[in-house]
Write a protein that holds these residues in place. Structure first.
Motif, PDB file in Angstrom:
ATOM      1  N   HIS A  69     -26.344 -41.276  28.334  1.00 39.85           N
ATOM      2  CA  HIS A  69     -27.084 -41.868  27.214  1.00 39.85           C
ATOM      3  C   HIS A  69     -28.267 -42.694  27.707  1.00 39.85           C
ATOM      4  CE1 HIS A  69     -24.002 -40.644  24.212  1.00 39.85           C
ATOM      5  NE2 HIS A  69     -23.293 -40.573  25.332  1.00 39.85           N
ATOM      6  N   HIS A  73     -32.082 -38.678  24.712  1.00 39.27           N
ATOM      7  CA  HIS A  73     -30.786 -38.006  24.885  1.00 39.27           C
ATOM      8  C   HIS A  73     -30.172 -37.589  23.562  1.00 39.27           C
ATOM      9  CE1 HIS A  73     -29.424 -42.204  24.236  1.00 39.27           C
ATOM     10  NE2 HIS A  73     -28.337 -41.646  23.712  1.00 39.27           N
ATOM     11  N   ASP A  75     -26.634 -37.285  21.367  1.00 42.55           N
ATOM     12  CA  ASP A  75     -25.274 -37.815  21.185  1.00 42.55           C
ATOM     13  C   ASP A  75     -24.376 -36.722  20.609  1.00 42.55           C
ATOM     14  OD1 ASP A  75     -26.098 -40.379  21.883  1.00 42.55           O
ATOM     15  OD2 ASP A  75     -25.889 -41.214  19.864  1.00 42.55           O
ATOM     16  N   HIS A  79     -18.788 -38.800  21.335  1.00 48.35           N
ATOM     17  CA  HIS A  79     -19.272 -40.072  21.893  1.00 48.35           C
ATOM     18  C   HIS A  79     -18.580 -41.247  21.203  1.00 48.35           C
ATOM     19  CE1 HIS A  79     -21.815 -43.187  23.419  1.00 48.35           C
ATOM     20  NE2 HIS A  79     -22.584 -43.296  22.361  1.00 48.35           N
ATOM     21  N   HIS A 206     -23.491 -44.341  14.466  1.00 49.19           N
ATOM     22  CA  HIS A 206     -22.539 -43.711  15.388  1.00 49.19           C
ATOM     23  C   HIS A 206     -21.220 -43.411  14.668  1.00 49.19           C
ATOM     24  CE1 HIS A 206     -25.287 -45.328  18.482  1.00 49.19           C
ATOM     25  NE2 HIS A 206     -24.807 -44.383  19.248  1.00 49.19           N
TER      26      HIS A 206
HETATM   27 MN    MN Z   1     -26.405 -42.309  22.766  1.00 48.58          MN
END
Ligand code: MN
Length: 256
Positions: A69, A73, A75, A79, A206
């Protein structure tokens, strides 16, 4: 004419331009900072093996060390703990690596408020002006943050902690659970706002997106060279078996 013949002719003539959305990857590349008691992502490092010398008279090459990361990048869903049983970077379908993109421009708002958060209303207004988000597409969040090239400016620690733009928890939930998008792309070191440790849930981009099997792209550049709609993003992470993400060369095809 076949679609691919038309595309290659357009690339040759310049009527389709290839725009590099990737930040330079070096030991200077800014990266995410977590509280010191937690594990940290590795700064990119090159280690020279030989350079036309005693170690290899006719060749130059390096080893490198990096976090998955670090820098620009991709994900993968695994992750985050919410996506722990979902795809690793090796098993993300390759069709996800070539996808349409829309660009939401909030540079004016971020110039006034570096902790600015994108809300549902901004996405609704965008779709009212430009049409519905594309199925399987990327929402690229243009904040102007990629002009910050040093670690200090990128992380932007203030008296309240890291201060950088992102998305509200409710907006992230909508993108993950209700939108046709496959993910979001940002100019910051991660997809969440600098203050997102304090959101409910913490790190909602996330948590919601990766938990829904969607994806993230971080530390993009040159989003100012893309139209609001109509670009195609080619995001090519390394095929790291079991990996949670990977540095990627991210390109956009743009009609001129
Ligand atoms: Mn990341």
């Amino acid at each position: 004419m076949s679609v691919l013949t038309a595309l290659t002719q357009a690339l040759t003539s310049g009527s389709v331009e290839v725009v590099d959305l990737t930040a330079p990857l070096s030991s200077e590349t800014p990266l995410l900072e977590l509280p010191p008691e937690l594990g940290q992502t590795q700064r990119f490092e090159l280690e020279e093996i030989s350079r036309y010398d005693d170690r290899g008279p006719a060749w130059y090459w390096n080893n490198f060390r990096t976090g998955e990361h670090t820098g620009t990048h991709f994900d993968a869903p695994n992750h985050w703990v919410t996506g722990k049983d979902l795809a690793d970077i090796d098993s993300v379908p390759v069709s996800a690596f070539v996808a349409p993109a829309v660009v939401l421009d909030v540079t004016q708002e971020v110039a006034k408020d570096p902790g600015f958060l994108i809300e549902r209303q901004h996405l609704d207004a965008f779709q009212a002006e430009h049409g519905a988000f594309p199925e399987g597409g990327w929402l690229l969040c243009r904040t102007g943050w990629s002009a910050r090239v040093t670690q200090e400016d990128m992380v932007n620690n203030t008296e309240t902690g890291p201060t950088s733009p992102g998305m509200s928890a409710e907006c992230a939930r909508w993108v993950a659970e209700e939108s046709p998008l496959q993910g979001i792309g940002v100019e910051t070191v991660g997809t969440d706002a600098g203050a997102a440790h304090s959101f409910d849930p913490a790190f909602p981009c996330h948590s919601f997106l990766l938990g829904a099997g969607k994806y993230g792209l971080a530390q993009l550049q040159n989003l100012d060279r893309l139209p609001a709609t109509g670009a195609v993003v080619v995001a090519s992470p390394l095929r790291i078996v079991g990996g949670s993400g990977s540095p990627a060369r991210v390109l956009a095809l743009v009609e001129r």
